[in-house]
Design a protein around this motif. Structure first.
Motif, PDB file in Angstrom:
ATOM      1  N   THR A   1       0.841  -1.201   0.000  1.00  0.00           N
ATOM      2  CA  THR A   1       0.000   0.000   0.000  1.00  0.00           C
ATOM      3  C   THR A   1       0.870   1.243   0.000  1.00  0.00           C
ATOM      4  OG1 THR A   1      -0.073   0.322   2.397  1.00  0.00           O
ATOM      5  CG2 THR A   1      -1.700  -1.170   1.438  1.00  0.00           C
TER       6      THR A   1
ATOM      7  N   GLY B   1       0.316   3.882  -5.288  1.00  0.00           N
ATOM      8  CA  GLY B   1      -0.883   3.635  -4.493  1.00  0.00           C
ATOM      9  C   GLY B   1      -0.856   2.233  -3.914  1.00  0.00           C
ATOM     10  N   ASN B   2      -2.019   1.600  -3.844  1.00  0.00           N
ATOM     11  CA  ASN B   2      -2.113   0.215  -3.358  1.00  0.00           C
ATOM     12  C   ASN B   2      -1.872  -0.705  -4.540  1.00  0.00           C
ATOM     13  OD1 ASN B   2      -2.857   1.396  -0.983  1.00  0.00           O
ATOM     14  ND2 ASN B   2      -5.032   0.872  -1.159  1.00  0.00           N
ATOM     15  N   CYS B   3      -0.803  -1.489  -4.485  1.00  0.00           N
ATOM     16  CA  CYS B   3      -0.417  -2.282  -5.652  1.00  0.00           C
ATOM     17  C   CYS B   3      -0.366  -3.769  -5.329  1.00  0.00           C
ATOM     18  CB  CYS B   3       0.943  -1.833  -6.180  1.00  0.00           C
ATOM     19  SG  CYS B   3       0.897  -0.169  -6.881  1.00  0.00           S
TER      20      CYS B   3
ATOM     21  N   ALA C   1      -0.731   0.596 -12.520  1.00  0.00           N
ATOM     22  CA  ALA C   1       0.052   0.759 -11.298  1.00  0.00           C
ATOM     23  C   ALA C   1       1.092   1.870 -11.414  1.00  0.00           C
ATOM     24  CB  ALA C   1       0.731  -0.563 -10.951  1.00  0.00           C
TER      25      ALA C   1
ATOM     26  N   THR D   1      -3.039  -1.850  -9.657  1.00  0.00           N
ATOM     27  CA  THR D   1      -3.501  -1.425  -8.338  1.00  0.00           C
ATOM     28  C   THR D   1      -4.478  -2.481  -7.806  1.00  0.00           C
ATOM     29  OG1 THR D   1      -5.267  -0.165  -9.382  1.00  0.00           O
ATOM     30  CG2 THR D   1      -3.224   1.018  -8.863  1.00  0.00           C
TER      31      THR D   1
END
Lengths: 272, 272
Positions: A215, A248-250, A244, A238
């Motif tokens: 994250t 961010g949240n990956c 991606a 993501t």
């Protein structure tokens, strides 16, 4: 999915730029690794180490890029962005994993990526202490260990219950919801490892790790790794399946099936 | 505290045994690292990988020891103990950090220690992929990286708030009380890293990590590391200050002051 290199990009010059950047960065990172470090604090509160090595390496990489591609944009973790009209932008994390670096653990890496119209089309990760390098430029991912070069591919793992998963630290999941999401992954995975930063994504490309869930990544943390993961057959998006490149949240997975299962588990845990 | 080698122990033979054991083990560990592994499950439930490399490396090390010191006892992680009347016992963990090993992360190590009347008097850790080796035999700890040999010493860190701490995984703290104890350490430390196994203790000897706090160690996990830590100036005991040779809940610190503070914090958290 591997993106072709745009025809206007000189492939030999690109390869040479990666070589030169790796060598130039190592002059600053490897020589200072495991020595007494000058550690500044980026923020007054907390501990976010930025070393002299970090800044010096980014300057050295920028000089290499500017000499080879003077009109390209440059986005770096440490120094001010250079924005041009070019469709091409370089993205630099001179030392990804600075906490590993200052703890003497050789799983940090120098990341360099090339973006074209917002897509990560080429990328490199070098770890000069172990003598490792992962590199992708519009084709299958290559791996060097000292003088040995090989092609790497992701594992064939399709099920979370058989997956070796990693995240840099469980402390990364800073809300109860995020912590539950990580628990849902880690409880189901075959095994979990912590502490790898960029090295985890590269081991995924090499088939030794099956899943990375993280994250709060910055663009510089993930964009250079995207071509490496994809060039080895992996999937990286993501959490909600988007591009991606911006961080961010990956989530990165060895196979589309594993990626889909991990996405489902995260979605169920988050109640979204 | 460094224990002198007993006068009846041939120092050159000891050094030669460490060299030969390191080389013999690497023939089995390094050659199989990052290849398709035969992974057995020690237990029907859970995931405790034991690789062919693990067993083959222990057999190779045992052969080296038996040739050099045929009357000594041998305690190994993988194979049946050899118990003799000798005051000397060798203690082997052929691959400490098997989960790191099967995930392709080069922070596993081959551990070999020599006990005399229950005390760890000499020890070695080798990491053949990175070409690293830490070794102590009755004097200051030596470190090799490829062909470069140096002496290592622990850091001068005396306060937990300035300490880089590590534990292999937070999942190691399997009860609420143990988890609280680890939280008390990690909340106060400058930074925390996970995922290092034996490599964390060696980085402590080298001055890059300041504190290691772990639970549920076996004798083979810690005994070979005790001389390495002590020979570099560090302190290693059980949480309650006892001898660490038998494993259990262990704490290793760069300085006596840091060790004492960490002990206090653990004691307060446990309410003991």
């Amino acid at each position: 999915m591997i993106y072709d290199l745009p025809p206007e990009l000189d492939r030999d010059r690109l390869a040479h730029t990666f070589d030169s950047a790796a060598n130039a960065a190592a002059q600053h990172t490897l020589t200072r690794f495991r020595t007494e470090l000058l550690v500044d604090n980026k923020f007054e509160i907390g501990f976010d180490p930025v070393t002299e090595a970090d800044r010096a390496a980014e300057e050295a990489i920028r000089a290499v890029i500017t000499a080879a591609f003077p009109d390209h944009s440059i986005i770096g973790e440490e120094l001010e962005d250079k924005r041009t009209d070019s469709d091409f932008a370089w993205i630099i994390d001179p030392i990804d994993g600075t906490r590993a670096y200052i703890s003497g653990v050789p799983v940090w890496g120098t990341l360099l990526g090339l973006m074209h119209k917002g897509r990560a089309i080429a990328g490199m990760m070098t770890q000069p202490y172990t003598g490792e390098r992962w590199q992708a430029m519009g084709e299958e991912t290559a791996f060097w260990w000292r003088d040995q070069k090989s092609r790497v591919i992701t594992s064939t793992t399709t099920e979370l219950g058989r997956a070796k998963a990693t995240t840099t630290t469980p402390d990364m999941f800073t809300s109860a919801g995020l912590a539950d999401a990580w628990s849902a992954i880690s409880d189901r995975a075959l095994q979990v490892r912590y502490g790898l930063d960029c090295y985890g994504y590269c081991l995924l490309a090499s088939g030794h790790i099956d899943l990375v869930v993280e994250t709060g990544l910055k663009d510089v943390d993930i964009a250079p790794l995207i071509p490496i993961i994809r060039g080895a057959g992996g999937v990286v998006t993501t959490w909600d399946g988007g591009d991606a490149e911006a961080g961010g949240n990956c989530i990165a997975a060895a196979t589309p099936q594993l990626h889909a299962e991990a996405q489902r588990v995260l979605r169920d845990a988050l109640g979204t």
